[in-house]
Scaffold this motif. Structure first.
Motif, PDB file in Angstrom:
ATOM      1  N   GLU A 197      53.071  47.148  42.222  1.00  0.00           N
ATOM      2  CA  GLU A 197      54.172  46.346  41.691  1.00  0.00           C
ATOM      3  C   GLU A 197      54.018  46.123  40.194  1.00  0.00           C
ATOM      4  OE1 GLU A 197      54.707  42.701  43.793  1.00  0.00           O
ATOM      5  OE2 GLU A 197      54.543  43.651  45.768  1.00  0.00           O
ATOM      6  N   THR A 198      52.780  45.908  39.763  1.00  0.00           N
ATOM      7  CA  THR A 198      52.522  45.674  38.340  1.00  0.00           C
ATOM      8  C   THR A 198      52.848  46.911  37.510  1.00  0.00           C
ATOM      9  OG1 THR A 198      50.782  44.081  38.893  1.00  0.00           O
ATOM     10  CG2 THR A 198      50.747  45.016  36.665  1.00  0.00           C
ATOM     11  N   TYR A 215      46.418  38.497  41.674  1.00  0.00           N
ATOM     12  CA  TYR A 215      47.785  38.736  41.226  1.00  0.00           C
ATOM     13  C   TYR A 215      48.392  37.411  40.752  1.00  0.00           C
ATOM     14  CZ  TYR A 215      52.542  40.610  41.170  1.00  0.00           C
ATOM     15  OH  TYR A 215      53.798  41.034  40.782  1.00  0.00           O
ATOM     16  N   ARG A 258      49.750  45.045  45.098  1.00  0.00           N
ATOM     17  CA  ARG A 258      50.145  44.248  43.938  1.00  0.00           C
ATOM     18  C   ARG A 258      50.003  45.052  42.649  1.00  0.00           C
ATOM     19  NH1 ARG A 258      53.519  40.186  45.178  1.00  0.00           N
ATOM     20  NH2 ARG A 258      52.542  38.466  46.270  1.00  0.00           N
ATOM     21  N   GLY A 299      49.438  41.220  36.299  1.00  0.00           N
ATOM     22  CA  GLY A 299      50.821  41.144  36.727  1.00  0.00           C
ATOM     23  C   GLY A 299      51.773  41.216  35.544  1.00  0.00           C
ATOM     24  N   HIS A 338      48.799  39.343  49.200  1.00  0.00           N
ATOM     25  CA  HIS A 338      48.680  40.790  49.382  1.00  0.00           C
ATOM     26  C   HIS A 338      47.402  41.297  48.722  1.00  0.00           C
ATOM     27  CE1 HIS A 338      52.705  41.171  51.024  1.00  0.00           C
ATOM     28  NE2 HIS A 338      53.156  40.426  50.025  1.00  0.00           N
TER      29      HIS A 338
END
Length: 362
Positions: A333-334, A224, A330, A188, A325
């Protein structure tokens, strides 16, 4: 209102937890104690109001004692640790110093202020650990539970196992209110670019090799970091004293699958955003080539654990924990975060890590 001391709170997981807790509990007092070594970055705490950063070492027992006493701390959330297996193989001394001696220093300070001085304050010492203390699994072995015998296989995991045992001992011997969480592989925002996902993202953007240990079929449970922070908060507030909880992401994947997901996501991002080719002209995706062409198999590292897997039944049933999620969402998003925070990781790369990556991968 609780007063929290968060050790290692300028590092990857620690900083994410500080953001998580401050958002959910804006009236609480948060003090971060961090030695600001290569992986600790004050910029990770940007945008947070009312969070105090104290530059100091957890091995300084007097400093920890004074902070606990003077700031009326009632909760320690202990992230501070050396955590990269490759570094532990090359230099194990730092891992014993920080992870074992440093944790013991904090425990001594907590015992003195919370127990010996008889303040009567309700307290909790939350120790953040890793699933690596359990060793390795075959493809058919059941997942790690909190009762799995410890069998660490690297200097890093051995040092974390030692710190886990010390925390357990301080609860059972002295009555210190402790809780331990053992987590799986985190990813993350703010992750220092020595770990697989940020390292490979940045290597891919620069057209550097993506070095895959052995056959790349080492299996990990991917967690995450925000889900991890949720689990930590639940254990800190609801966990039973003296108990360990395993926190997982529910995404047991081979490293090769993670790398292939990463390559495909970078290709998709470049196709959707023409500006990326101008920003990162050395990336294969900037030239219309697959990022996967950078994959390079290298000799496996010594003692490389084959598989980790987390059984989070206890955390789910006792604490109500559940990862929010799946991995692909995820991860997207990272990747988005690293693409949109280039200044952050370029500042990191301008320091010690630039020389380290050059030595490791050329």
């Amino acid at each position: 209102m609780p007063n929290l001391l968060i050790t290692g709170g300028a590092g990857f997981i620690g900083a994410n937890f500080v953001h998580h807790w401050a958002k959910a509990n804006p009236a609480d007092t948060l003090i971060v104690l961090d030695a600001l070594t290569y992986a600790g970055n004050p910029a990770n705490l940007d945008g947070l109001e009312g969070v105090e950063l104290v530059h100091g070492d957890i091995r300084d027992t007097d400093l920890a004692t004074n902070l606990l006493r003077d700031r009326q701390i009632d909760r320690i959330v202990h992230f501070a640790a050396e955590s990269h297996v490759d570094r532990s193989i090359a230099g194990p001394d730092a891992f014993v110093d920080t992870n074992v001696i440093g944790t013991h220093s904090l425990l001594k300070a907590a015992r003195k202020v919370w127990l010996d001085e008889g303040s009567g304050r309700a307290h909790r010492f939350h120790h953040i650990s890793t699933d690596e203390v359990y060793g390795t699994l075959s493809l058919t072995d059941p997942a790690f539970t909190e009762d799995t015998p410890y069998a660490p296989n690297s200097p890093y995991s051995a040092s974390k196992a030692g710190s886990d045992h010390l925390v357990r001992a301080y609860h059972h011997t002295y009555g210190l209110d402790t809780v331990t969480t053992n987590c799986s592989n985190n990813y993350g925002p703010y992750q220092f670019p020595e770990k697989l996902i940020p390292l490979f993202i940045i290597n891919a953007l620069h057209g550097r090799p993506l070095p895959i240990y052995g056959d790349g079929m080492q299996i990990r449970d991917w967690l995450y970091v925000e889900d991890h922070c949720t689990g930590i908060a639940l254990a800190l507030t609801k966990g039973r004293a003296g108990v360990t909880y395993n926190i997982g992401g529910g995404a047991e994947l081979p490293n090769l699958t993670v790398i292939e997901t990463l390559c495909a996501a970078i290709d998709k991002a470049f196709a959707a955003d023409e500006t990326l080719a101008a920003r990162f002209p050395d990336a294969p995706a900037a030239k219309g080539q697959p990022t996967a062409t950078l994959k390079t198999h290298v000799t496996d590292r010594p003692g490389h654990d084959r598989r980790y897997a987390i059984d989070e039944t206890k955390a789910r049933t006792e604490l109500g924990y559940q990862a929010a999620h799946g991995f692909e969402a995820r991860f997207a998003e990272t990747l988005h975060w690293y693409l949109n925070n280039e200044s952050w990781w370029r500042a990191v790369l301008s320091g010690e890590y630039r020389d380290w990556i050059a030595k490791q991968y050329g």
